[in-house]
Design a protein around this motif. Sequence first.
Motif, PDB file in Angstrom:
ATOM      1  N   UNK A  23       0.831  -1.204   0.000  1.00 14.17           N
ATOM      2  CA  UNK A  23       0.000   0.000   0.000  1.00 14.17           C
ATOM      3  C   UNK A  23       0.867   1.257   0.000  1.00 14.17           C
ATOM      4  N   UNK A  24       1.965   1.211   0.754  1.00 19.18           N
ATOM      5  CA  UNK A  24       2.894   2.356   0.738  1.00 19.18           C
ATOM      6  C   UNK A  24       3.484   2.534  -0.655  1.00 19.18           C
ATOM      7  N   UNK A  25       3.785   1.421  -1.320  1.00 17.20           N
ATOM      8  CA  UNK A  25       4.328   1.498  -2.669  1.00 17.20           C
ATOM      9  C   UNK A  25       3.355   2.167  -3.628  1.00 17.20           C
ATOM     10  N   UNK A  26       2.081   1.855  -3.497  1.00 17.37           N
ATOM     11  CA  UNK A  26       1.065   2.491  -4.343  1.00 17.37           C
ATOM     12  C   UNK A  26       0.982   3.985  -4.069  1.00 17.37           C
ATOM     13  N   UNK A  27       1.036   4.363  -2.785  1.00 23.70           N
ATOM     14  CA  UNK A  27       0.966   5.781  -2.423  1.00 23.70           C
ATOM     15  C   UNK A  27       2.206   6.534  -2.897  1.00 23.70           C
ATOM     16  N   UNK A  28       3.376   5.887  -2.817  1.00 20.36           N
ATOM     17  CA  UNK A  28       4.599   6.519  -3.318  1.00 20.36           C
ATOM     18  C   UNK A  28       4.518   6.716  -4.823  1.00 20.36           C
ATOM     19  N   UNK A  29       3.912   5.763  -5.502  1.00 17.99           N
ATOM     20  CA  UNK A  29       3.735   5.893  -6.947  1.00 17.99           C
ATOM     21  C   UNK A  29       2.856   7.095  -7.276  1.00 17.99           C
ATOM     22  N   UNK A  30       1.790   7.283  -6.510  1.00 13.36           N
ATOM     23  CA  UNK A  30       0.886   8.421  -6.738  1.00 13.36           C
ATOM     24  C   UNK A  30       1.637   9.740  -6.552  1.00 13.36           C
ATOM     25  N   UNK A  31       2.457   9.803  -5.502  1.00  8.11           N
ATOM     26  CA  UNK A  31       3.223  11.040  -5.262  1.00  8.11           C
ATOM     27  C   UNK A  31       4.225  11.286  -6.393  1.00  8.11           C
ATOM     28  N   UNK A  32       4.841  10.218  -6.898  1.00  4.68           N
ATOM     29  CA  UNK A  32       5.790  10.373  -8.012  1.00  4.68           C
ATOM     30  C   UNK A  32       5.075  10.857  -9.264  1.00  4.68           C
ATOM     31  N   UNK A  33       3.856  10.373  -9.496  1.00  2.00           N
ATOM     32  CA  UNK A  33       3.054  10.833 -10.637  1.00  2.00           C
ATOM     33  C   UNK A  33       2.737  12.318 -10.504  1.00  2.00           C
ATOM     34  N   UNK A  34       2.325  12.714  -9.315  1.00  2.00           N
ATOM     35  CA  UNK A  34       2.009  14.124  -9.072  1.00  2.00           C
ATOM     36  C   UNK A  34       3.213  15.005  -9.381  1.00  2.00           C
ATOM     37  N   UNK A  35       4.391  14.568  -8.935  1.00  2.00           N
ATOM     38  CA  UNK A  35       5.601  15.361  -9.159  1.00  2.00           C
ATOM     39  C   UNK A  35       5.932  15.445 -10.648  1.00  2.00           C
ATOM     40  N   UNK A  36       5.746  14.350 -11.352  1.00  2.00           N
ATOM     41  CA  UNK A  36       6.040  14.335 -12.788  1.00  2.00           C
ATOM     42  C   UNK A  36       5.116  15.279 -13.543  1.00  2.00           C
ATOM     43  N   UNK A  37       3.829  15.249 -13.238  1.00  2.00           N
ATOM     44  CA  UNK A  37       2.887  16.127 -13.923  1.00  2.00           C
ATOM     45  C   UNK A  37       3.140  17.592 -13.557  1.00  2.00           C
ATOM     46  N   UNK A  38       3.486  17.843 -12.282  1.00  2.00           N
ATOM     47  CA  UNK A  38       3.764  19.214 -11.858  1.00  2.00           C
ATOM     48  C   UNK A  38       4.978  19.782 -12.592  1.00  2.00           C
ATOM     49  N   UNK A  39       5.924  18.897 -12.948  1.00  2.00           N
ATOM     50  CA  UNK A  39       7.133  19.324 -13.663  1.00  2.00           C
ATOM     51  C   UNK A  39       6.921  19.358 -15.172  1.00  2.00           C
ATOM     52  N   UNK A  40       5.697  19.030 -15.606  1.00  2.00           N
ATOM     53  CA  UNK A  40       5.414  19.024 -17.040  1.00  2.00           C
ATOM     54  C   UNK A  40       5.955  17.800 -17.762  1.00  2.00           C
ATOM     55  N   UNK A  41       6.349  16.769 -16.998  1.00  2.00           N
ATOM     56  CA  UNK A  41       6.890  15.545 -17.595  1.00  2.00           C
ATOM     57  C   UNK A  41       5.742  14.559 -17.823  1.00  2.00           C
ATOM     58  N   UNK A  42       4.939  14.856 -18.822  1.00  2.00           N
ATOM     59  CA  UNK A  42       3.697  14.099 -19.009  1.00  2.00           C
ATOM     60  C   UNK A  42       3.938  12.649 -19.432  1.00  2.00           C
ATOM     61  N   UNK A  43       4.917  12.407 -20.282  1.00  2.00           N
ATOM     62  CA  UNK A  43       5.189  11.035 -20.711  1.00  2.00           C
ATOM     63  C   UNK A  43       5.663  10.195 -19.529  1.00  2.00           C
ATOM     64  N   UNK A  44       6.522  10.795 -18.694  1.00  2.00           N
ATOM     65  CA  UNK A  44       6.994  10.075 -17.508  1.00  2.00           C
ATOM     66  C   UNK A  44       5.835   9.833 -16.548  1.00  2.00           C
ATOM     67  N   UNK A  45       4.962  10.811 -16.416  1.00  2.00           N
ATOM     68  CA  UNK A  45       3.802  10.643 -15.539  1.00  2.00           C
ATOM     69  C   UNK A  45       2.914   9.514 -16.003  1.00  2.00           C
ATOM     70  N   UNK A  46       2.717   9.423 -17.317  1.00  2.00           N
ATOM     71  CA  UNK A  46       1.881   8.353 -17.866  1.00  2.00           C
ATOM     72  C   UNK A  46       2.517   6.990 -17.620  1.00  2.00           C
ATOM     73  N   UNK A  47       3.838   6.914 -17.772  1.00  2.00           N
ATOM     74  CA  UNK A  47       4.521   5.649 -17.510  1.00  2.00           C
ATOM     75  C   UNK A  47       4.381   5.246 -16.040  1.00  2.00           C
ATOM     76  N   UNK A  48       4.477   6.223 -15.157  1.00  2.00           N
ATOM     77  CA  UNK A  48       4.319   5.941 -13.733  1.00  2.00           C
ATOM     78  C   UNK A  48       2.893   5.491 -13.406  1.00  2.00           C
ATOM     79  N   UNK A  49       1.925   6.078 -14.091  1.00  2.00           N
ATOM     80  CA  UNK A  49       0.541   5.643 -13.888  1.00  2.00           C
ATOM     81  C   UNK A  49       0.374   4.167 -14.230  1.00  2.00           C
ATOM     82  N   UNK A  50       0.994   3.747 -15.300  1.00  2.00           N
ATOM     83  CA  UNK A  50       0.927   2.339 -15.678  1.00  2.00           C
ATOM     84  C   UNK A  50       1.678   1.469 -14.675  1.00  2.00           C
ATOM     85  N   UNK A  51       2.727   2.031 -14.077  1.00  2.00           N
ATOM     86  CA  UNK A  51       3.464   1.289 -13.047  1.00  2.00           C
ATOM     87  C   UNK A  51       2.594   1.030 -11.825  1.00  2.00           C
ATOM     88  N   UNK A  52       1.635   1.910 -11.565  1.00  2.00           N
ATOM     89  CA  UNK A  52       0.679   1.682 -10.478  1.00  2.00           C
ATOM     90  C   UNK A  52      -0.039   0.351 -10.707  1.00  2.00           C
TER      91      UNK A  52
END
Length: 256
Positions: free
Chosen positions: A133-162
Amino acid sequence: MPDGAAEIPAPAGRRVKRSDQIAEELCRRIARERMEPGQRLPNEQTLMQHYGCSKGTIREALKALEVQGLVTMRPGPNGGAEIRPISVEAAAMQVRRYLHFHRLDFAQVYAVRRNLEVALGVEVVGRLDAAALRGLEENIRACEAAFAAGEHARGRSLELSFHDLLCDASDNALLAFTCRFINSLLRDLVEFRGGSASEYAAFGAHNLDSHRRLVAAFRAEDAEAAGRVMREHMCCAEAYMRRLDAAFRRDLLSGR
């Protein structure tokens, strides 16, 4: 069978090399005897006597198994073919090669994915421990950071990693493999099709919200809620991907 009969007619009408026949028989033996990683096949001399063939034929058969990722060849006097687990990547590569020669789009992928991901979401309820569960929450935070930085492709990849993390928690090997494989296809499709920043931002916001709601359902061990949220999530994802696919095709036709 003597080694002189290097090739024999196959049922489909083509000729199969003796080494390929032996490789297939060894695969069946591994399955039949439920051999585990770390165990070894008989040595070359024993296999030569059993199959009535030359060392070269046996080595060619073992090499075929090694290329498939089924065994590792250990050197030395006590070496030989050691069973190894086939990785998800190695297994998926064969399917990828097959699909390479077929037209594939988001509609086809989601025709399969939308039901399997719901089944996966329900199946892992009660199987996710505190670390998962912590791993899932860490993934969500990493996605948020990627989108905030404008790294949309990386954010999408992280979403799939969820969703890959959910596969890790599944007790259904076939379901987990299929879902993970589809995730890898989506990574490729998204990479080639792209999409506008505004579209990614809206879609990313939806995904993050869905993932948070999924984690809440997993924490509560509420299978009904997990299935409902995942179903809504997949419907939205499919609609977005279909629009992206249509835009991609329009661009191709217009020469852009």
